[in-house]
Structure formats: C-alpha cells, structure tokens
Design a protein around this motif. Structure first.
Motif: not given
Length: 374
Positions: A53-60
């Motif tokens: 989830s943390a690694l996907g936050l920048p794209v989000l």
C-alpha cells in the motif's frame, strides 16, 4: 497586501491538505480492498499488505494532486468572495493580477510536489513494487502454504496442510493431483518439506501413502512410502527476473542518456520523449488548475446567490483541458520532436487564465459588482 497573501496562502494550503487527504483515502480504500483480498488470500501478512500500500501511494497521490489543488483554489476563492473579502481588496485598489499572486505561489508549490513525485518517487516506488512482487511470487511458503485451508495453486491440484511449524516442517499434508484425465493421484503424509534447487522446487513428503485411481478401469492402487518427492515448480508461475520498463526510470537517467535508455529498453525515442515531458507537463498542469479555479470564480464577483455557475464552468473547463492530455500523446510517440505539444493543455489553460484576469480587470461584462448584486 503581504499579510493578505500569507493569509490566503495559508488557507489554500490547509484546504489543499484536507482535500488531498480525503481523496487519497477514498481512492486508497477502493484499491486496498482488492489488494487485501489478493495478498491475504495468497497467505501474506498484514505487513506485506502495508508495504504494498505504501509503495502504491506515490502513484495514487499524483492522480489526486491536481484535483485537490483545484478544489482548494475553488473553495477558498468562493469563501473569500462570499465574505466580500475579495471585493474589499479590489475596492482598495488591488488588481485581479495582484490578488492572483498567492494562488500562483500555491500552484507552484503543488507543481513542485508533483515534480518530486513524477520525476523521482513514482519511478523508484514502482520499481521497488515490481521487485517485491517478484519476491512474493517466488516465496513458495507464503503463496502455497496456509494452515488449515484447502488451496488450489493450479487447475486440478488441491493442497492442504494442518500446521506449518516455525522451522518450516509441514504437518499432516494432503495433495490431490487431477491434471491427468486418465488417472487421479492422492498423496498423504505426516510430514513434508519444501526444497528449492537449481531446477525448481520440490515437496518432500515423509511417511505417507500414495493412491492412484485409473479412470477407465476404476481400479485403485495404493503404495506406502518412507519419502517421496513431488515437483511443484509447474504449479507456481514466477517471473525469473524483473522486466525493465520505461516508467521505472528516473528523469535524470532519461535526460542524461536519452538514446541509451531507448536502446536498452527496446523502445522508440518518441516513447522516451513522451514519458519524460509528460512528467513536466503534469507539474505545469497543477499550476494551471489552481489559477483556473481562482480566475473563473473571480469573474463572477460578489453575489448573494453564490457562484455555482462559475464553479460548474471551472470544472467543465478543467475536465476539457485534462481530456486533451490523453489525445496528444500519439503524435509524440511517433515523432520525438513533437514533444512541445504535450504542454498544450497547460499553455491553453494559462492563456484562458490570463484572458479571464484581463476581463475582470478591464471590463464589466459578465462581472457582477456590489451594486448590481444587491
């Protein structure tokens, strides 16, 4: 005026943080449900879920940043207009161009944040996420072995283990292999181990029973074994290595070695140009979204009935400009020299903002003054 700039900028930043937090939470919850089912269903821990989830936050965040910038600009401008603060400032001699300065600073801050995300954080996080996905896919224990559940790692294969000890020993193992339509195999064992070697991964079962059912004759044969090796490599599809992709490259690599990156990744120069300049264009668009929200509502002036019509117009204008970004990438992919057209939405939006501010400062058409509104 300097104090007013600080006041307006602080309001913009507070509202920007609020809208960004709400939007990220909404989009994250929608994504987290699917991610949770996939990871926890594969036997992963909650820590792995939080890491993904943390690694996907920048794209989000890059997706919601322009929306949060626009929403903060519209909300603050609407509130200042309803409370007549903008009207008072303009009556003291402040021009619309001068009032737009804190909004421009706010847009630049948003653009800097988008630049940091697009040029560095998103590529690094995306690559790290891809690496972790490969590691997870190679982790046989976490993907295949879950205590007390019947798992189906492949069509026609069912696996069950009652308990997995801390040292990796599997207790009370059941394995059903129905991939061969002519026969069915069932293996049971009191203990089992996973052994990985250069050729693949094997399940070593100890002190068990093998049963084979021939479909044509319906004959059942059984055999006890002390140890038996079952190759499970084909049951789990894993990637051998991480495939390098253009979105994983940071912008400094794209700037310093344009041709080398295109040759190494097997892509065209147009794809490199589109990827690089789209990152700059996204940052410039954040500045435009802030100014559009301010300038459009400023045209409405003060009214007791609000500026809902101007808010709707600003939203439609923003959607129209944003939809252009998807349609102008094609020519750049075919010809790298056409990269300037990627900035068309931002430049067009900037011209619209300048036109609206000029309109407010020079003419009274479509401008509701205090006397006209009352």
């Amino acid at each position: 005026m300097v104090r007013f700039d600080r006041y307006m900028l602080s309001q913009l930043m507070w509202l920007f943080g609020f809208f960004a937090l709400v939007l990220v939470a909404v989009f994250w919850i929608n994504r987290a449900v699917r991610l949770f089912d996939r990871l926890i269903g594969d036997g992963q821990t909650a820590l792995v879920f939080l890491e993904f989830s943390a690694l996907g936050l920048p794209v989000l965040i890059t997706r919601v940043l322009p929306i949060a910038t626009f929403a903060a600009s519209v909300y603050v401008t609407n509130r200042l207009s309803n409370e007549s603060e903008l009207t008072v400032m303009m009556s003291t001699g402040a021009s619309p161009w001068r009032l737009a300065r804190p909004v421009a600073v706010f847009g630049l801050i948003s653009a800097v944040m988008m630049s940091l995300l697009s040029h560095a954080l998103v590529p690094i996080a995306s690559q790290q996420l891809a690496e972790r996905e490969v590691e997870i896919s190679k982790n046989i224990t976490s993907r295949l072995l879950t205590e007390g559940e019947f798992l189906s790692p492949a069509n026609g294969v069912t696996f069950y283990t009652r308990r997995v000890d801390q040292d990796g020993v599997l207790r009370d193992v059941f394995l059903s292999d129905r991939r061969n339509p002519k026969q069915r195999m069932i293996y049971t064992a009191s203990e089992a181990y996973l052994v990985r070697n250069t050729s693949g991964t094997s399940l070593i079962m100890l002190d068990g029973l093998a049963q084979r059912l021939i479909e044509e004759t319906f004959s059942l044969s059984t055999a006890k074994f002390q140890d038996f090796s079952f190759d499970i490599t084909s049951l789990i599809k894993t990637e051998k290595q991480i495939v390098e992709r253009l979105p994983y490259e940071t912008s400094n690599h794209l700037l310093t070695d344009w041709d080398g990156t295109a040759e190494r990744l097997g892509v065209s120069r147009g794809m490199v140009a589109e990827e690089l300049h789209s990152r700059f264009a996204r940052a410039a668009f954040c500045l435009v979204t802030a100014l559009i929200g301010f300038a459009t509502l400023l045209v409405g002036g003060y009214s007791r009935f609000g500026v809902r019509r101007e808010i709707l117009f600003a939203f439609v204008l923003l959607v129209a400009l944003d939809s252009m970004r998807g349609s102008i990438s094609g020519p750049v992919l075919g010809n790298a020299g056409m990269w300037p057209i990627l900035y068309t939405p931002s430049m067009l939006g900037g011209l619209i903002v300048c036109g609206l501010l000029w309109w407010v400062s020079g003419g009274r058409l479509f401008r509701r003054t205090v006397q006209e509104a009352t």
